[in-house]
Design an enzyme around this catalytic site. Structure first.
Site, PDB file in Angstrom:
ATOM      1  N   GLY A  91       0.748  -1.250   0.000  1.00  0.00           N
ATOM      2  CA  GLY A  91       0.000   0.000   0.000  1.00  0.00           C
ATOM      3  C   GLY A  91       0.776   1.297   0.000  1.00  0.00           C
ATOM      4  O   GLY A  91       1.515   1.568   0.925  1.00  0.00           O
ATOM      5  N   SER A  92       0.666   2.099  -1.017  1.00  0.00           N
ATOM      6  CA  SER A  92       1.489   3.286  -1.155  1.00  0.00           C
ATOM      7  C   SER A  92       0.941   4.189  -2.251  1.00  0.00           C
ATOM      8  O   SER A  92      -0.184   4.008  -2.700  1.00  0.00           O
ATOM      9  CB  SER A  92       2.926   2.862  -1.458  1.00  0.00           C
ATOM     10  OG  SER A  92       2.930   1.781  -2.364  1.00  0.00           O
ATOM     11  N   ARG A  93       1.767   5.151  -2.686  1.00  0.00           N
ATOM     12  CA  ARG A  93       1.288   6.124  -3.659  1.00  0.00           C
ATOM     13  C   ARG A  93       2.417   6.550  -4.582  1.00  0.00           C
ATOM     14  O   ARG A  93       3.590   6.486  -4.218  1.00  0.00           O
ATOM     15  CB  ARG A  93       0.751   7.352  -2.918  1.00  0.00           C
ATOM     16  CG  ARG A  93      -0.134   8.235  -3.785  1.00  0.00           C
ATOM     17  CD  ARG A  93      -0.716   9.363  -2.956  1.00  0.00           C
ATOM     18  NE  ARG A  93      -0.010  10.614  -3.147  1.00  0.00           N
ATOM     19  CZ  ARG A  93      -0.165  11.688  -2.371  1.00  0.00           C
ATOM     20  NH1 ARG A  93      -0.975  11.634  -1.341  1.00  0.00           N
ATOM     21  NH2 ARG A  93       0.493  12.788  -2.625  1.00  0.00           N
TER      22      ARG A  93
END
Length: 217
Positions: free
Chosen positions: A184-186
């Site tokens: 989970g990240s961006r």
């Protein structure tokens, strides 16, 4: 299914834990151990799913800006990029859930002219301040259309490891891998103000395939 090279350590640890917990559960709980083993097996399978490497036919691009990751477009906004460009730019942010492929790809073709790693916080990846306060990397490419394009890997609340393999002077090829983020990240991309933005907030992107913007040559 092909697995990413960053999977080795995580899968080794997950396998050892799964075996230990499974053996202990069977020894003490007998048939009731299935209540523990089945959920663990699901989690164990998700670890393999997370590190999958999909087969994708990557095309050659000049003006096109390619989605750098699989995920959901959560922000399209004019901002001041203060680290490298030091001017206004259009920020396109794509959020990756733990179920997405987490390979990070070059959004444009050209030459790598800047790279830097920043330690930082672990705010949730969709938080606006995560772009400047979270653990992150920043890479800039001088594109084939003679634009300076900045893109940033951002760790989220769960993600605790960012890797990027590029070096200054490397040739960037749109859609090809330059890094990876675990869980989970961006990813943020900063584009010139006159860039034609093709994507919209809420769009689901496939890294290396979908065109999210087009620059003027």
């Amino acid at each position: 299914m092909k697995l990413h090279r960053e999977s080795k350590g995580t899968i080794t640890v997950a396998t050892i834990l799964f075996i230990i917990i499974g053996v202990v559960a069977i020894y003490f709980l007998k048939i009731w151990s299935l209540l523990i083993i089945m959920p663990l097996l699901l989690v164990y399978s998700l670890v393999f799913w997370f590190f999958r490497v999909p087969n994708r036919d990557i095309l050659e691009h000049r003006e096109n800006v390619i989605a750098p990751v699989d995920g959901k477009v959560v922000m399209i906004k004019e901002v001041e990029e203060t680290e490298f460009l030091k001017e206004k730019a259009i920020q396109v942010s794509i959020f990756m859930s733990p179920l997405n492929v987490h390979i990070c790809r070059y959004p444009v073709s050209g030459e790598v002219i800047y790279k830097k790693y920043h330690s930082g916080k672990y705010l949730v990846a969709w938080h606006e301040k995560s772009s400047t306060e979270n653990e992150r990397t920043t890479v800039a490419v001088q594109s084939m259309t003679n634009h300076k394009i900045v893109f940033r890997q951002i760790a989220g609340y769960v993600a605790r490891r960012i890797v990027f393999y590029c070096n200054k002077g490397d040739q960037a090829k749109a859609g090809h891998e330059f890094g990876f983020i675990k869980f989970g990240s961006r990813m943020d991309v900063f584009l010139p103000l006159d860039t034609e933005i093709i994507c919209k907030i809420g769009d689901i992107t496939k890294g290396g395939l979908d065109v999210i913007a087009r620059m003027k040559d």
